[in-house]
Design a protein around this motif. Structure first.
Motif, short mmCIF file in Angstrom:
data_model
loop_
_atom_site.label_atom_id
_atom_site.label_comp_id
_atom_site.label_asym_id
_atom_site.label_seq_id
_atom_site.Cartn_x
_atom_site.Cartn_y
_atom_site.Cartn_z
N THR A 43 -1.33 -2.64 -12.53
CA THR A 43 -0.15 -2.93 -13.36
C THR A 43 -0.50 -2.86 -14.85
OG1 THR A 43 -0.54 -5.29 -13.04
CG2 THR A 43 1.08 -4.26 -11.62
N THR A 44 -1.69 -3.35 -15.22
CA THR A 44 -2.09 -3.27 -16.63
C THR A 44 -2.21 -1.80 -17.06
OG1 THR A 44 -3.31 -5.33 -16.46
CG2 THR A 44 -3.92 -3.89 -18.28
N TYR A 103 -0.39 -2.13 -1.91
CA TYR A 103 0.98 -1.59 -1.91
C TYR A 103 1.90 -2.43 -2.79
CZ TYR A 103 -0.22 1.76 1.77
OH TYR A 103 -0.77 2.80 2.48
N LEU A 104 1.60 -3.74 -2.94
CA LEU A 104 2.35 -4.54 -3.92
C LEU A 104 2.09 -3.99 -5.32
CD1 LEU A 104 1.77 -8.16 -2.55
CD2 LEU A 104 3.85 -6.78 -2.39
N ALA A 105 0.84 -3.61 -5.57
CA ALA A 105 0.49 -3.02 -6.87
C ALA A 105 1.27 -1.72 -7.08
CB ALA A 105 -1.01 -2.75 -6.93
N LYS A 106 1.35 -0.89 -6.03
CA LYS A 106 2.07 0.39 -6.17
C LYS A 106 3.57 0.14 -6.39
CE LYS A 106 0.56 4.00 -5.86
NZ LYS A 106 -0.05 4.86 -6.92
N ARG A 107 4.14 -0.87 -5.71
CA ARG A 107 5.55 -1.21 -5.95
C ARG A 107 5.76 -1.60 -7.41
NH1 ARG A 107 7.06 -5.60 -1.26
NH2 ARG A 107 6.56 -4.37 0.58
N GLU A 108 4.84 -2.46 -7.92
CA GLU A 108 4.97 -2.92 -9.31
C GLU A 108 4.80 -1.75 -10.28
OE1 GLU A 108 3.33 -7.40 -8.23
OE2 GLU A 108 2.11 -6.11 -9.52
N GLN A 109 3.88 -0.86 -9.94
CA GLN A 109 3.66 0.32 -10.78
C GLN A 109 4.94 1.17 -10.86
OE1 GLN A 109 1.05 3.36 -9.12
NE2 GLN A 109 0.09 3.65 -11.12
N GLU A 110 5.56 1.39 -9.71
CA GLU A 110 6.81 2.16 -9.68
C GLU A 110 7.88 1.49 -10.53
OE1 GLU A 110 7.99 2.63 -5.61
OE2 GLU A 110 6.36 4.00 -5.12
N ALA A 111 7.99 0.15 -10.40
CA ALA A 111 9.04 -0.58 -11.13
C ALA A 111 8.82 -0.49 -12.64
CB ALA A 111 9.07 -2.04 -10.67
#
Ligand SMILES: NC(=O)c1ccc[n+]([C@@H]2O[C@H](COP(=O)([O-])OP(=O)(O)OC[C@H]3O[C@@H](n4cnc5c(N)ncnc54)[C@H](OP(=O)(O)O)[C@@H]3O)[C@@H](O)[C@H]2O)c1
Length: 248
Positions: free
Chosen positions: A74-75, A111-119
């Motif tokens: 996310t960073t 996958y939580l990281a990937k969701r946050e990245q997409e958002a």
């Protein structure tokens, strides 16, 4: 046109770089080995000077600590969006994964990281497209699901519909060169296969006779095909046989 590729030395990123250079685009290669760190932000804003468009095919770590990795992803993504905004980059294409929205992954840190990245990307003011793909053929050896031992190879029993990393790179290049008219592009391969079978076929093609042992996946849903792409996904070849004929 000047294009920056984040993760320029990676499986997908290196293929995107190769394609863009072959078409004579001016390419800025971004990775730590190129002297730019997406997590600390070192060198990033300067690297995007005069860049028109960015492909983000990075995969930041550490891979051994899921919590820290989520923070790093996310960073890094915030740093990419901020640097694009500062340098008035007009286009961002982010590489991600189909199916990660499923509730089965609500406690799966990567996958939580990937969701946050997409958002982060979708909520930015950038002209952005997510290219979300199913697992790649190259996932046949991915440590996330495959463990190599001296005398055997253990592979989690995921049902996948793999796509070749070369085909993924073709789509990344197509998308970065055109203005966004789709916010999400979903990509998958032509053929469903169980991951242990895919690994077995790759080892056979390489002349590696180690037995492949099927192991239970992290979640039952992986066995049932939770990561298969939805029906509207674009299907791109080659199939497994076609891909195997290109690897050594
Ligand atoms: N594998 C699959 O089946 C699959 C399927 C769908 C989507 N994806 C997604 O595709 C993306 C790319 O995956 P990949 O397998 O191609 O990645 P990869 O081969 O692991 O390459 C990762 C790239 O990111 C760079 N990188 C890592 N940390 C960095 C940092 N702190 N700063 C700058 N660059 C950094 C690496 O270079 P340095 O180490 O030199 O920094 C490398 O160029 C990932 O987001 C993944 O989720 C993968």
């Amino acid at each position: 046109m000047k294009i920056a590729v984040m993760g320029a030395t990676g499986t997908a990123g290196s293929r995107a770089v190769q394609r863009l250079k072959a078409r004579d685009f001016d390419v800025v290669e971004v990775s730590r080995s190129c002297g730019i760190d997406l997590v600390t932000g070192e060198g990033l804003t300067d690297a995007l000077a005069d860049v028109d468009a960015v492909v983000d095919a990075s995969n930041v770590g550490p891979s051994d600590d899921p919590r820290k990795r989520r923070g790093a992803v996310t960073t890094a993504t915030r740093n990419v969006v901020d640097a694009c905004t500062k340098q008035q980059v007009s286009r961002l294409v982010l590489l991600s994964i189909v199916g990660i929205e499923h509730p089965a992954f609500d406690r799966f840190e990567y996958y939580l990281a990937k969701r946050e990245q997409e958002a982060i990307v979708e909520n930015s003011d950038l002209n952005a497209t997510l290219v979300k793909t199913s697992q790649w053929h190259e996932f046949a050896t991915n440590p996330a699901a495959v463990t190599f031992h001296a005398d055997k190879v253990e592979v989690q029993d995921w049902l996948v519909q793999p796509v070749a990393a070369d085909a993924v790179a073709d789509v990344l290049v197509q998308e970065v060169l055109k203005p966004s008219n789709e916010s999400r592009v979903l990509i998958t391969g032509p053929e469903q296969i169980r991951l242990p079978d895919l690994t077995r076929r790759l080892l056979d093609a390489r002349g590696d006779s180690r037995p492949v042992h099927t192991t239970e996946p992290y979640f039952l849903e992986l066995k049932e095909g939770v990561l298969l792409a939805p029906a509207e996904a674009r299907v791109v070849g080659p199939d497994v046989e076609g891909w195997l004929s290109t690897v050594n």
